[in-house]
Design an enzyme around this catalytic site. Structure first.
Site, mmCIF file in Angstrom:
data_model
loop_
_atom_site.group_PDB
_atom_site.id
_atom_site.type_symbol
_atom_site.label_atom_id
_atom_site.label_comp_id
_atom_site.label_asym_id
_atom_site.label_seq_id
_atom_site.Cartn_x
_atom_site.Cartn_y
_atom_site.Cartn_z
ATOM 1 N N GLY A 139 36.959 34.241 41.311
ATOM 2 C CA GLY A 139 36.022 35.109 40.608
ATOM 3 C C GLY A 139 35.227 34.342 39.583
ATOM 4 C CB ALA A 144 30.213 36.599 30.503
ATOM 5 C CG ASP A 154 31.531 45.430 27.709
ATOM 6 O OD1 ASP A 154 30.855 46.344 28.245
ATOM 7 O OD2 ASP A 154 31.331 44.224 27.917
HETATM 8 P P1 AMP Z 1 36.465 36.983 33.717
HETATM 9 O O1 AMP Z 1 35.763 35.674 33.573
HETATM 10 O O2 AMP Z 1 37.694 37.067 32.879
HETATM 11 O O3 AMP Z 1 35.528 38.133 33.512
HETATM 12 O O4 AMP Z 1 36.967 37.079 35.232
HETATM 13 C C1 AMP Z 1 36.066 37.129 36.307
HETATM 14 C C2 AMP Z 1 36.767 37.605 37.570
HETATM 15 O O5 AMP Z 1 37.783 36.693 37.947
HETATM 16 C C3 AMP Z 1 37.466 38.949 37.420
HETATM 17 O O6 AMP Z 1 36.600 40.027 37.677
HETATM 18 C C4 AMP Z 1 38.563 38.866 38.480
HETATM 19 O O7 AMP Z 1 38.038 39.201 39.743
HETATM 20 C C5 AMP Z 1 38.917 37.386 38.480
HETATM 21 N N1 AMP Z 1 40.079 37.141 37.611
HETATM 22 C C6 AMP Z 1 40.055 36.753 36.326
HETATM 23 N N2 AMP Z 1 41.301 36.593 35.842
HETATM 24 C C7 AMP Z 1 42.141 36.920 36.850
HETATM 25 C C8 AMP Z 1 43.583 36.966 36.992
HETATM 26 N N3 AMP Z 1 44.375 36.659 35.982
HETATM 27 N N4 AMP Z 1 44.089 37.339 38.176
HETATM 28 C C9 AMP Z 1 43.265 37.641 39.218
HETATM 29 N N5 AMP Z 1 41.937 37.613 39.150
HETATM 30 C C10 AMP Z 1 41.362 37.255 37.985
#
Ligand code: AMP
Length: 420
Positions: A58, A61, A176
């Site tokens: 994933g 931001a 948010d």
């Molecule tokens: P973030 O940068 O924290 O907004 O994460 C972006 C995307 O990465 C999220 O929408 C999830 O799809 C994936 N993601 C982030 N952290 C995790 C985690 N601990 N376990 C699984 N997927 C994650």
């Protein structure tokens, strides 16, 4: 030759200096051997060798997230790379706030940090921070596409509320919450990924090209009013509504359109709400066309719910009743987190150990102010890039020390598999 002739005290000093330089070089070499690099999309991940099989899962931001296998903990983890998090106020404040708050929060519905490291060898070279977290299976965007039964839907909703209640008890009002910041496992356990908007957050301008999602933001955030803890109840309402409908409830294209989408469906709010707005916003809101809105039976008809039994019919009407209390434009008339947890659709899951878990890691309370004022203090900070770099470096170094002991969390779920 001069060294040999130097007095003993000076020789000892020079020896000590030489030893320090050798140790530094040795540590530097050791550190270099501990890491390896690989390309992930447009980015390069340089991670500790204990983390293997990196795969992108994933991006948000702050940067890219990979799944990996941790050879030491013998489990899968998620690794998020923050590239130069001190580069501007927005990134720096968010990264610093996240690192500090993560230490105060410990709840099964909030993601736990397992490790933090930087591959750079010194403050001068310091660039990137890697956060290692518990790995979950999917974010809620993926779950929204699935047909969920009432048991799973209400259990997910219950866990969101427990996580939010815990954040509130630490003085953190999220503001948010959105499906991409909430992650789940196939056993239906759920965790909130981040701490939301800092009180004075610049909302998005500095984060381009990343597009900020506003669909879940409460009217008081859209209209720039004061807010209370139940600002997060609105977002939960929008998320649950989307899980029921299968599509975004208020898909505004910008701030203004966001408000239009809200009033088209829920109706123009009453005069006493308008009186709470500041003059220029009120003029704008008053000049919108007037909408009567729709009843919740129309917005969420029976056909959207599984309705093959009396039990399901009862649950559908309970879910609708709860939504009608969460999706209230005027926050003073909106249900609170505690009231939502007591609602018949949710309270079947009520467990005081989960709802009232206000356990903070005590050791940090000696060096930090109490959590309730901590977030406010973090928020008031303004620093130069160099100062942020120093503050974040210090936090990372502290975590690196701590992580040697490793913290593992995770509890089993009372429900069966969610096939993700
Ligand atoms: P973030 O940068 O924290 O907004 O994460 C972006 C995307 O990465 C999220 O929408 C999830 O799809 C994936 N993601 C982030 N952290 C995790 C985690 N601990 N376990 C699984 N997927 C994650």
């Amino acid at each position: 030759r001069r060294d040999l002739n130097a007095p003993t005290s000076q020789r000892t000093f020079l020896d000590a200096q030489k030893a320090a330089i050798e140790e530094f070089a040795m540590n530097k070499n050791k550190r270099e051997r501990e890491f390896y690099s690989l390309d992930v999309g447009d980015s390069t991940f340089t991670v500790l060798k204990r983390y293997q099989n990196l795969r992108p899962i994933g991006s948000g931001a702050q940067g890219i997230v990979c799944s990996a296998y941790d050879q030491i903990l013998e489990r899968n983890v998620a690794i998020k790379k923050l590239s130069r998090p001190f580069q501007n106020q927005t990134h720096a404040k968010r990264a610093f706030r996240e690192l500090v708050l993560m230490k105060c929060v410990n709840h099964k519905n909030i993601i736990g940090l397992l490790n933090v490291f930087t591959p750079q060898k010194s403050f001068e070279e310091f660039q990137d921070v890697y956060l290692v977290m518990e790995l979950m299976d999917a974010n809620l965007c993926q779950v929204i596409q699935m047909e969920l039964d009432h048991e799973r839907l209400s259990y997910l909703l219950y866990q969101m509320l427990c996580g939010i209640k815990h954040l509130h008890s630490a003085g953190i009002i999220h503001r948010d919450l959105k499906p991409s910041n909430i992650v789940v496992k196939s056993d239906c356990t759920l965790k909130i990924l981040d701490f939301g908007l800092a009180r004075t957050a610049a909302t998005g301008l500095l984060m381009t090209p990343y597009v900020v999602t506003r669909y879940y933001r409460a009217p008081e955030v859209i209209l720039g009013m004061g807010y209370q803890a139940n600002v997060d109840v609105w977002s939960v309402g929008c998320i649950v509504a989307e899980m029921i409908r299968g599509s975004v409830l208020f898909p505004g294209t910008d701030h203004i359109d966001q408000w239009n989408k809200v009033i088209e469906q829920l109706g123009t709010p009453s005069q006493d709400f308008l009186m709470k707005l500041n003059q220029s916003v009120r003029t704008y809101v008053e000049n919108r066309p007037r909408y009567a809105g729709y009843s919740f039976e129309k917005l969420f008809p029976d056909a959207l719910f599984p309705a093959d039994s009396d039990h399901n019919k009862l649950k559908a009407s309970q879910a609708r009743d709860l939504l009608s209390k969460m999706l209230v434009i005027d926050a003073s008339k909106r249900i609170s987190v505690d009231e939502a947890l007591q609602h018949p659709y949710i309270n079947v899951w009520y467990d005081p150990a989960e709802v009232e878990a206000v356990r903070f890691i005590q050791v940090f309370l000696f060096s930090q102010p109490p959590p309730k004022t901590l977030d406010k203090q973090l928020d008031e900070r303004e620093h130069t890039v160099e100062e942020w770099k120093e503050l974040i470096y210090k936090e990372v170094s502290e975590w690196e020390e701590r992580a040697k002991n490793g913290v593992i969390r995770g509890q089993p779920s009372p429900l069966g598999e969610l096939s993700l």
